[in-house]
Design a protein around this motif. Structure first.
Motif, PDB file in Angstrom:
ATOM      1  N   UNK A   1     -23.486 -38.419  -7.039  1.00 28.90           N
ATOM      2  CA  UNK A   1     -22.318 -37.567  -7.106  1.00 28.90           C
ATOM      3  C   UNK A   1     -22.530 -36.437  -8.129  1.00 28.90           C
ATOM      4  N   UNK A   2     -23.108 -36.784  -9.277  1.00 26.26           N
ATOM      5  CA  UNK A   2     -23.307 -35.759 -10.299  1.00 26.26           C
ATOM      6  C   UNK A   2     -24.116 -34.598  -9.744  1.00 26.26           C
ATOM      7  N   UNK A   3     -25.215 -34.926  -9.081  1.00 29.06           N
ATOM      8  CA  UNK A   3     -26.122 -33.891  -8.586  1.00 29.06           C
ATOM      9  C   UNK A   3     -25.460 -33.001  -7.548  1.00 29.06           C
ATOM     10  N   UNK A   4     -24.583 -33.568  -6.741  1.00 27.65           N
ATOM     11  CA  UNK A   4     -23.985 -32.800  -5.644  1.00 27.65           C
ATOM     12  C   UNK A   4     -22.676 -32.111  -6.016  1.00 27.65           C
ATOM     13  N   UNK A   5     -21.990 -32.609  -7.024  1.00 29.63           N
ATOM     14  CA  UNK A   5     -20.678 -32.053  -7.372  1.00 29.63           C
ATOM     15  C   UNK A   5     -20.712 -31.331  -8.718  1.00 29.63           C
ATOM     16  N   UNK A   6     -20.984 -32.072  -9.775  1.00 30.21           N
ATOM     17  CA  UNK A   6     -20.866 -31.510 -11.119  1.00 30.21           C
ATOM     18  C   UNK A   6     -22.015 -30.574 -11.489  1.00 30.21           C
ATOM     19  N   UNK A   7     -23.218 -30.915 -11.090  1.00 26.72           N
ATOM     20  CA  UNK A   7     -24.364 -30.092 -11.448  1.00 26.72           C
ATOM     21  C   UNK A   7     -24.206 -28.645 -10.973  1.00 26.72           C
ATOM     22  N   UNK A   8     -23.815 -28.402  -9.724  1.00 26.76           N
ATOM     23  CA  UNK A   8     -23.632 -27.006  -9.295  1.00 26.76           C
ATOM     24  C   UNK A   8     -22.520 -26.279 -10.053  1.00 26.76           C
ATOM     25  N   UNK A   9     -21.466 -26.983 -10.398  1.00 28.70           N
ATOM     26  CA  UNK A   9     -20.371 -26.355 -11.143  1.00 28.70           C
ATOM     27  C   UNK A   9     -20.842 -25.957 -12.532  1.00 28.70           C
ATOM     28  N   UNK A  10     -21.527 -26.874 -13.210  1.00 27.41           N
ATOM     29  CA  UNK A  10     -22.019 -26.575 -14.545  1.00 27.41           C
ATOM     30  C   UNK A  10     -23.076 -25.468 -14.510  1.00 27.41           C
ATOM     31  N   UNK A  11     -23.885 -25.452 -13.479  1.00 29.37           N
ATOM     32  CA  UNK A  11     -24.876 -24.383 -13.336  1.00 29.37           C
ATOM     33  C   UNK A  11     -24.185 -23.034 -13.181  1.00 29.37           C
ATOM     34  N   UNK A  12     -23.107 -23.019 -12.430  1.00 29.78           N
ATOM     35  CA  UNK A  12     -22.355 -21.773 -12.230  1.00 29.78           C
ATOM     36  C   UNK A  12     -21.839 -21.215 -13.555  1.00 29.78           C
ATOM     37  N   UNK A  13     -21.528 -22.103 -14.480  1.00 33.01           N
ATOM     38  CA  UNK A  13     -21.023 -21.680 -15.786  1.00 33.01           C
ATOM     39  C   UNK A  13     -22.130 -21.615 -16.843  1.00 33.01           C
ATOM     40  N   UNK A  14     -23.362 -21.558 -16.390  1.00 33.01           N
ATOM     41  CA  UNK A  14     -24.532 -21.359 -17.247  1.00 33.01           C
ATOM     42  C   UNK A  14     -24.745 -22.451 -18.298  1.00 33.01           C
ATOM     43  N   UNK A  15     -24.318 -23.674 -17.999  1.00 31.52           N
ATOM     44  CA  UNK A  15     -24.609 -24.799 -18.894  1.00 31.52           C
ATOM     45  C   UNK A  15     -26.065 -25.177 -18.638  1.00 31.52           C
ATOM     46  N   UNK A  16     -26.904 -25.203 -19.684  1.00 31.54           N
ATOM     47  CA  UNK A  16     -28.318 -25.529 -19.489  1.00 31.54           C
ATOM     48  C   UNK A  16     -28.492 -26.890 -18.804  1.00 31.54           C
ATOM     49  N   UNK A  17     -29.455 -26.975 -17.906  1.00 29.89           N
ATOM     50  CA  UNK A  17     -29.682 -28.191 -17.116  1.00 29.89           C
ATOM     51  C   UNK A  17     -29.837 -29.431 -17.991  1.00 29.89           C
ATOM     52  N   UNK A  18     -30.536 -29.282 -19.125  1.00 33.19           N
ATOM     53  CA  UNK A  18     -30.777 -30.445 -19.981  1.00 33.19           C
ATOM     54  C   UNK A  18     -29.530 -30.898 -20.736  1.00 33.19           C
ATOM     55  N   UNK A  19     -28.455 -30.129 -20.689  1.00 36.82           N
ATOM     56  CA  UNK A  19     -27.208 -30.483 -21.378  1.00 36.82           C
ATOM     57  C   UNK A  19     -26.098 -30.922 -20.432  1.00 36.82           C
ATOM     58  N   UNK A  20     -26.295 -30.797 -19.148  1.00 39.43           N
ATOM     59  CA  UNK A  20     -25.202 -31.026 -18.184  1.00 39.43           C
ATOM     60  C   UNK A  20     -24.670 -32.448 -18.175  1.00 39.43           C
ATOM     61  N   UNK A  21     -25.539 -33.441 -18.202  1.00 35.63           N
ATOM     62  CA  UNK A  21     -25.043 -34.820 -18.181  1.00 35.63           C
ATOM     63  C   UNK A  21     -24.284 -35.147 -19.456  1.00 35.63           C
ATOM     64  N   UNK A  22     -24.763 -34.630 -20.584  1.00 35.73           N
ATOM     65  CA  UNK A  22     -24.049 -34.841 -21.851  1.00 35.73           C
ATOM     66  C   UNK A  22     -22.696 -34.144 -21.828  1.00 35.73           C
ATOM     67  N   UNK A  23     -22.663 -32.927 -21.311  1.00 30.18           N
ATOM     68  CA  UNK A  23     -21.406 -32.175 -21.257  1.00 30.18           C
ATOM     69  C   UNK A  23     -20.378 -32.906 -20.401  1.00 30.18           C
ATOM     70  N   UNK A  24     -20.792 -33.407 -19.249  1.00 30.87           N
ATOM     71  CA  UNK A  24     -19.851 -34.116 -18.378  1.00 30.87           C
ATOM     72  C   UNK A  24     -19.370 -35.411 -19.027  1.00 30.87           C
ATOM     73  N   UNK A  25     -20.264 -36.114 -19.701  1.00 35.13           N
ATOM     74  CA  UNK A  25     -19.846 -37.338 -20.408  1.00 35.13           C
ATOM     75  C   UNK A  25     -18.799 -37.014 -21.459  1.00 35.13           C
ATOM     76  N   UNK A  26     -19.039 -35.945 -22.194  1.00 32.24           N
ATOM     77  CA  UNK A  26     -18.107 -35.515 -23.234  1.00 32.24           C
ATOM     78  C   UNK A  26     -16.731 -35.206 -22.642  1.00 32.24           C
TER      79      UNK A  26
END
Length: 67
Positions: A1-26
């Protein structure tokens, strides 16, 4: 789910790939904690106030570039 839903959203807002899982957890844990506190207080505050608190805790993300 993360890869298909949250990852594209965070990418759109320029959140670095290596920080995306941490950002969503937060964000998810923070939102869950606010809701849990509201529930523990027997939902005394109006839901609108709780939503406002959550929204104020989430910083504005930088605008994306338009092509």
């Amino acid at each position: 789910m993360f890869r298909h839903v949250f990852d594209p959203i965070l990418a759109r807002f320029s959140v670095p790939a290596e920080e995306r899982e941490y950002a969503m957890s937060f964000y998810l844990q923070g939102i869950a904690a606010v809701v849990a506190r509201w529930l523990a207080a027997d939902c005394r505050d109006p839901m609108e106030r709780v939503v406002t608190v959550i929204l104020r805790c989430i910083p504005s993300l930088p605008a994306t570039k338009k092509d």
